[in-house]
Motif scaffolding. Structure first.
Motif, PDB file in Angstrom:
ATOM      1  N   LEU A 151       2.194  -4.558   8.315  1.00 34.16           N
ATOM      2  CA  LEU A 151       2.196  -5.059   6.945  1.00 34.16           C
ATOM      3  C   LEU A 151       1.600  -3.968   6.080  1.00 34.16           C
ATOM      4  O   LEU A 151       0.416  -3.642   6.203  1.00 34.16           O
ATOM      5  CB  LEU A 151       1.399  -6.356   6.822  1.00 34.16           C
ATOM      6  N   LEU A 152       2.438  -3.373   5.233  1.00 37.99           N
ATOM      7  CA  LEU A 152       2.064  -2.183   4.477  1.00 37.99           C
ATOM      8  C   LEU A 152       2.040  -2.454   2.986  1.00 37.99           C
ATOM      9  O   LEU A 152       2.885  -3.185   2.462  1.00 37.99           O
ATOM     10  CB  LEU A 152       3.064  -1.056   4.773  1.00 37.99           C
ATOM     11  N   ASP A 153       1.070  -1.849   2.295  1.00 38.13           N
ATOM     12  CA  ASP A 153       1.041  -1.867   0.838  1.00 38.13           C
ATOM     13  C   ASP A 153       1.877  -0.705   0.339  1.00 38.13           C
ATOM     14  O   ASP A 153       1.773   0.408   0.853  1.00 38.13           O
ATOM     15  CB  ASP A 153      -0.389  -1.735   0.330  1.00 38.13           C
ATOM     16  N   MET A 154       2.710  -0.976  -0.674  1.00 43.52           N
ATOM     17  CA  MET A 154       3.556   0.069  -1.243  1.00 43.52           C
ATOM     18  C   MET A 154       2.990   0.521  -2.583  1.00 43.52           C
ATOM     19  O   MET A 154       2.426  -0.273  -3.332  1.00 43.52           O
ATOM     20  CB  MET A 154       4.985  -0.441  -1.414  1.00 43.52           C
ATOM     21  N   PHE A 155       3.160   1.801  -2.874  1.00 38.86           N
ATOM     22  CA  PHE A 155       2.655   2.393  -4.106  1.00 38.86           C
ATOM     23  C   PHE A 155       3.722   3.263  -4.753  1.00 38.86           C
ATOM     24  O   PHE A 155       4.544   3.862  -4.055  1.00 38.86           O
ATOM     25  CB  PHE A 155       1.431   3.277  -3.811  1.00 38.86           C
ATOM     26  N   PHE A 156       3.688   3.331  -6.085  1.00 36.95           N
ATOM     27  CA  PHE A 156       4.502   4.303  -6.798  1.00 36.95           C
ATOM     28  C   PHE A 156       3.791   5.644  -6.654  1.00 36.95           C
ATOM     29  O   PHE A 156       2.590   5.753  -6.888  1.00 36.95           O
ATOM     30  CB  PHE A 156       4.630   3.943  -8.286  1.00 36.95           C
ATOM     31  N   THR A 157       4.509   6.680  -6.246  1.00 34.76           N
ATOM     32  CA  THR A 157       3.923   7.994  -6.002  1.00 34.76           C
ATOM     33  C   THR A 157       4.730   9.045  -6.760  1.00 34.76           C
ATOM     34  O   THR A 157       5.955   8.968  -6.825  1.00 34.76           O
ATOM     35  CB  THR A 157       3.930   8.316  -4.497  1.00 34.76           C
ATOM     36  N   THR A 158       4.023  10.008  -7.339  1.00 36.03           N
ATOM     37  CA  THR A 158       4.693  11.097  -8.061  1.00 36.03           C
ATOM     38  C   THR A 158       4.263  12.430  -7.462  1.00 36.03           C
ATOM     39  O   THR A 158       3.230  12.537  -6.808  1.00 36.03           O
ATOM     40  CB  THR A 158       4.344  11.080  -9.564  1.00 36.03           C
ATOM     41  N   GLY A 159       5.055  13.453  -7.735  1.00 42.19           N
ATOM     42  CA  GLY A 159       4.742  14.792  -7.265  1.00 42.19           C
ATOM     43  C   GLY A 159       5.069  14.953  -5.794  1.00 42.19           C
ATOM     44  O   GLY A 159       5.629  14.078  -5.152  1.00 42.19           O
ATOM     45  N   CYS A 194       9.472   9.768  -9.347  1.00 44.35           N
ATOM     46  CA  CYS A 194       8.659   8.720  -8.769  1.00 44.35           C
ATOM     47  C   CYS A 194       9.341   8.215  -7.499  1.00 44.35           C
ATOM     48  O   CYS A 194      10.555   8.059  -7.457  1.00 44.35           O
ATOM     49  CB  CYS A 194       8.496   7.602  -9.782  1.00 44.35           C
ATOM     50  N   TRP A 195       8.585   7.987  -6.472  1.00 44.74           N
ATOM     51  CA  TRP A 195       9.106   7.458  -5.232  1.00 44.74           C
ATOM     52  C   TRP A 195       8.113   6.462  -4.673  1.00 44.74           C
ATOM     53  O   TRP A 195       7.008   6.327  -5.172  1.00 44.74           O
ATOM     54  CB  TRP A 195       9.442   8.562  -4.242  1.00 44.74           C
ATOM     55  N   LEU A 196       8.492   5.737  -3.641  1.00 46.62           N
ATOM     56  CA  LEU A 196       7.631   4.725  -3.042  1.00 46.62           C
ATOM     57  C   LEU A 196       7.046   5.249  -1.740  1.00 46.62           C
ATOM     58  O   LEU A 196       7.744   5.851  -0.932  1.00 46.62           O
ATOM     59  CB  LEU A 196       8.414   3.448  -2.758  1.00 46.62           C
ATOM     60  N   THR A 197       5.753   5.004  -1.544  1.00 43.34           N
ATOM     61  CA  THR A 197       5.114   5.299  -0.271  1.00 43.34           C
ATOM     62  C   THR A 197       4.457   4.016   0.228  1.00 43.34           C
ATOM     63  O   THR A 197       4.185   3.106  -0.553  1.00 43.34           O
ATOM     64  CB  THR A 197       4.046   6.404  -0.415  1.00 43.34           C
ATOM     65  N   ALA A 198       4.230   3.922   1.515  1.00 41.00           N
ATOM     66  CA  ALA A 198       3.620   2.730   2.095  1.00 41.00           C
ATOM     67  C   ALA A 198       2.556   3.141   3.100  1.00 41.00           C
ATOM     68  O   ALA A 198       2.687   4.160   3.777  1.00 41.00           O
ATOM     69  CB  ALA A 198       4.685   1.875   2.773  1.00 41.00           C
ATOM     70  N   GLN A 199       1.509   2.343   3.161  1.00 39.08           N
ATOM     71  CA  GLN A 199       0.454   2.606   4.129  1.00 39.08           C
ATOM     72  C   GLN A 199      -0.231   1.304   4.503  1.00 39.08           C
ATOM     73  O   GLN A 199      -0.263   0.368   3.719  1.00 39.08           O
ATOM     74  CB  GLN A 199      -0.571   3.590   3.577  1.00 39.08           C
ATOM     75  N   GLY A 200      -0.720   1.249   5.728  1.00 42.83           N
ATOM     76  CA  GLY A 200      -1.419   0.060   6.180  1.00 42.83           C
ATOM     77  C   GLY A 200      -1.441  -0.022   7.687  1.00 42.83           C
ATOM     78  O   GLY A 200      -0.898   0.833   8.386  1.00 42.83           O
ATOM     79  N   PRO A 201      -2.051  -1.081   8.203  1.00 47.39           N
ATOM     80  CA  PRO A 201      -2.224  -1.219   9.652  1.00 47.39           C
ATOM     81  C   PRO A 201      -1.003  -1.818  10.335  1.00 47.39           C
ATOM     82  O   PRO A 201      -0.134  -2.407   9.702  1.00 47.39           O
ATOM     83  CB  PRO A 201      -3.400  -2.193   9.755  1.00 47.39           C
ATOM     84  N   PHE A 202      -0.974  -1.660  11.655  1.00 46.73           N
ATOM     85  CA  PHE A 202       0.035  -2.340  12.461  1.00 46.73           C
ATOM     86  C   PHE A 202      -0.654  -2.922  13.682  1.00 46.73           C
ATOM     87  O   PHE A 202      -1.699  -2.446  14.120  1.00 46.73           O
ATOM     88  CB  PHE A 202       1.185  -1.405  12.861  1.00 46.73           C
ATOM     89  N   ALA A 203      -0.091  -3.988  14.200  1.00 48.66           N
ATOM     90  CA  ALA A 203      -0.599  -4.618  15.414  1.00 48.66           C
ATOM     91  C   ALA A 203       0.596  -5.109  16.207  1.00 48.66           C
ATOM     92  O   ALA A 203       1.455  -5.817  15.670  1.00 48.66           O
ATOM     93  CB  ALA A 203      -1.529  -5.782  15.073  1.00 48.66           C
ATOM     94  N   GLY A 204       0.675  -4.711  17.466  1.00 50.17           N
ATOM     95  CA  GLY A 204       1.800  -5.115  18.300  1.00 50.17           C
ATOM     96  C   GLY A 204       3.102  -4.585  17.729  1.00 50.17           C
ATOM     97  O   GLY A 204       3.255  -3.393  17.499  1.00 50.17           O
ATOM     98  N   ASN A 205       4.026  -5.484  17.443  1.00 44.23           N
ATOM     99  CA  ASN A 205       5.332  -5.071  16.932  1.00 44.23           C
ATOM    100  C   ASN A 205       5.474  -5.290  15.428  1.00 44.23           C
ATOM    101  O   ASN A 205       6.578  -5.319  14.904  1.00 44.23           O
ATOM    102  CB  ASN A 205       6.439  -5.847  17.663  1.00 44.23           C
ATOM    103  N   ARG A 206       4.364  -5.429  14.709  1.00 45.06           N
ATOM    104  CA  ARG A 206       4.415  -5.789  13.292  1.00 45.06           C
ATOM    105  C   ARG A 206       3.494  -4.877  12.467  1.00 45.06           C
ATOM    106  O   ARG A 206       2.378  -4.580  12.870  1.00 45.06           O
ATOM    107  CB  ARG A 206       3.963  -7.232  13.154  1.00 45.06           C
TER     108      ARG A 206
END
Length: 89
Positions: free
Chosen positions: A15-23, A1-13
């Protein structure tokens, strides 16, 4: 199991949602990864082309904190600097 993150960015910031990911195997299509349950959030704030702060909150694990990140390869600085000026201005 590892962590992945995804989400938008604006300017220099970002904010990403993190998920437990397998495989998944890095850089291959063998055993595609499966994104599972939400794990928390991570915010990345770039202060300049060489430095950023990552602030994380892993709700399910009870972990919070901040990590200072620093560029260790000088590639793409000629592209980063003009983009940084556009964000600041």
């Amino acid at each position: 199991c590892w962590l992945t993150a995804q989400g938008p960015f604006a300017g220099n910031r970002a904010l990403l949602d993190m998920f437990f990911t397998t495989g998944g195997v890095f850089d291959t299509s063998v055993t595609a990864p499966t994104t599972g349950d939400p794990a928390g959030t991570i915010e990345i704030v770039w202060r300049d082309c060489d430095n950023a702060t990552l602030t994380y909150n892993l709700n399910g694990l009870g972990l919070t904190g901040a990590i200072e990140a620093q560029r260790f390869l000088p590639n793409n600085i000629p592209l980063c600097e003009p983009l940084g000026q556009m964000v600041e201005g």
